[in-house]
Scaffold this motif. Structure first.
Motif, PDB file in Angstrom:
ATOM      1  N   LEU A  71      12.309 -44.675  34.464  1.00  0.00           N
ATOM      2  CA  LEU A  71      13.522 -44.926  35.107  1.00  0.00           C
ATOM      3  C   LEU A  71      14.799 -43.516  35.159  1.00  0.00           C
ATOM      4  CD1 LEU A  71      14.656 -47.907  32.528  1.00  0.00           C
ATOM      5  CD2 LEU A  71      14.001 -48.000  34.765  1.00  0.00           C
ATOM      6  N   LEU A  72      14.461 -42.667  34.530  1.00  0.00           N
ATOM      7  CA  LEU A  72      14.741 -41.777  34.396  1.00  0.00           C
ATOM      8  C   LEU A  72      14.745 -41.542  35.829  1.00  0.00           C
ATOM      9  CD1 LEU A  72      15.498 -40.047  31.205  1.00  0.00           C
ATOM     10  CD2 LEU A  72      17.195 -40.408  32.507  1.00  0.00           C
ATOM     11  N   GLN A  73      13.241 -41.143  36.367  1.00  0.00           N
ATOM     12  CA  GLN A  73      12.314 -40.244  37.253  1.00  0.00           C
ATOM     13  C   GLN A  73      12.828 -41.032  38.398  1.00  0.00           C
ATOM     14  OE1 GLN A  73       8.931 -37.617  35.801  1.00  0.00           O
ATOM     15  NE2 GLN A  73       8.693 -39.672  34.836  1.00  0.00           N
ATOM     16  N   LEU A  74      12.978 -42.700  37.950  1.00  0.00           N
ATOM     17  CA  LEU A  74      13.281 -43.626  39.720  1.00  0.00           C
ATOM     18  C   LEU A  74      14.437 -42.434  40.198  1.00  0.00           C
ATOM     19  CD1 LEU A  74      13.048 -46.572  38.556  1.00  0.00           C
ATOM     20  CD2 LEU A  74      11.523 -45.529  39.865  1.00  0.00           C
ATOM     21  N   THR A  75      15.209 -41.616  39.711  1.00  0.00           N
ATOM     22  CA  THR A  75      16.237 -40.870  39.863  1.00  0.00           C
ATOM     23  C   THR A  75      15.901 -39.835  40.640  1.00  0.00           C
ATOM     24  OG1 THR A  75      17.569 -40.067  37.790  1.00  0.00           O
ATOM     25  CG2 THR A  75      17.938 -42.362  38.623  1.00  0.00           C
ATOM     26  N   ASP A  76      15.025 -39.457  40.954  1.00  0.00           N
ATOM     27  CA  ASP A  76      14.351 -37.984  41.336  1.00  0.00           C
ATOM     28  C   ASP A  76      15.186 -36.522  39.948  1.00  0.00           C
ATOM     29  OD1 ASP A  76      12.707 -39.040  43.019  1.00  0.00           O
ATOM     30  OD2 ASP A  76      14.654 -39.558  44.488  1.00  0.00           O
ATOM     31  N   ILE A  77      15.159 -36.534  39.211  1.00  0.00           N
ATOM     32  CA  ILE A  77      15.505 -35.626  38.253  1.00  0.00           C
ATOM     33  C   ILE A  77      15.029 -34.741  38.327  1.00  0.00           C
ATOM     34  CG2 ILE A  77      16.875 -36.750  37.100  1.00  0.00           C
ATOM     35  CD1 ILE A  77      15.069 -36.895  35.032  1.00  0.00           C
TER      36      ILE A  77
END
Length: 329
Positions: A124-130
């Motif tokens: 989920l965090l990586q879906l935001t392209d951090i």
């Protein structure tokens, strides 16, 4: 103009502190001598979260500081919404600083039809392209492998160890201290913590599917010793209660507790107040309104500020580990 000055001119550092632990975010900002961006977080009547970042972040390297603590899901959703807002506002890079990572205990599948929620959180965090993630003492180091971005896993245990050395509770020349793991899975952490004092370790032989507050047999000798029970987190306090009873039943003369994250769920404060321990030493990765009577809180603000500074200025994060390994006995 040197490289760092050019970077600062082209992509200024911006800090955002969210509601999970605003006090720690303020300490980190003070250590970096940077202000926190003003961020307005509102809740609609049905619980929906609305976020407004009140100044431009276009072209900036932004570091969002959020402990995913109770209320866990609300704080996580607040983080996700802010990350989305930053990308839509054309930030140059978006980096996340998570002093306490919730769901990190669910890092493996132990039974049928059981989720691996730590991996879900990573997805989920990586879906935001951090671009980068900074965390402190994850429950399991292998969680770093759930991410396809750089994860800088910082350790607070040297800060805790330094406290025991500075206050004369333990020393490298003293054979009076034993470091105790509350269970078999924590033996590696106990060994690492004990290495700062050249201290032996012992293990509470906790049996059964769940932790209880009863005394258990000990693996190792704690008779007439000063014991430091070490764990990565304190949740309800039952594991610490069991460990304290176990080491005292085995003849320990004094008991201290050291842990990075103080979740203090349910009636943990009352449980810990009822234990015959000298001190409970934790960090400030999680903020509460009330703490147990003998709890000492050490700040990880400088550690996290240094991590942010090193990443922003393209310095090797390994220098932090080298500095921590040189703690003074």
């Amino acid at each position: 103009m040197n490289k760092e000055e050019l970077h600062e001119m082209l992509h200024p550092m911006k800090l955002i502190g969210l509601g999970g632990n605003q006090a720690l975010a303020e300490r980190i900002a003070a250590a970096l001598d940077k202000p926190l961006l003003e961020t307005a977080v509102q809740h609609f009547s049905d619980g929906e979260i609305q976020v407004n970042i009140t100044e431009s972040v276009r072209g900036c390297d932004v570091y969002v500081i959020q402990s995913i603590q109770d209320p866990v899901n609300e704080n996580f959703m607040e983080l996700m919404i802010v990350l989305d807002a930053l990308h839509r506002a054309s930030a140059h890079s978006v980096n996340v600083v998570i002093p306490y990572m919730a769901y990190s205990r669910q890092d493996t599948k132990n039974r049928s039809r059981e989720p691996i929620t730590a991996k879900l959180l990573a997805n989920l965090l990586q879906l935001t392209d951090i671009d980068d993630l900074i965390a402190v003492d994850l429950h399991a180091s292998q969680i770093q492998g759930f991410y396809n971005i750089p994860v800088d896993h910082l350790h607070a245990m040297p800060i805790l160890a330094q406290y025991f050395l500075d206050n004369g509770i333990a020393s490298k020349d003293d054979d009076d201290v034993v470091v105790v793991s509350p269970d078999h899975s924590g033996a590696k952490l106990a060994r690492t913590f004990g290495s700062y004092f050249d201290a032996p370790i012992a293990i509470v032989d906790q049996r059964g599917a769940r932790y209880d507050a009863e005394a258990h047999d000990m693996i190792g000798d704690v008779k007439d010793k000063t014991v430091i029970i070490v764990d990565d987190l304190i949740d309800t306090g039952s594991r610490i209660a069991s460990s304290t009873k176990s080491v005292l039943a085995a003849g320990a003369k004094k008991v201290y507790v050291a842990a990075t994250h103080a979740l203090l769920s349910q009636n943990a404060t009352e449980v810990l107040n009822g234990l015959p321990v000298e001190q409970i030493v934790v960090t400030d990765t999680i903020k509460h309104k009330k703490y147990p009577d003998r709890m000492v809180r050490l700040s990880v603000a400088r550690l996290l500020a240094k991590g942010i500074d090193y990443i922003y200025n393209d310095k090797s994060i390994h220098r932090i580990f080298d500095e921590q390994n040189r703690i003074q006995g």
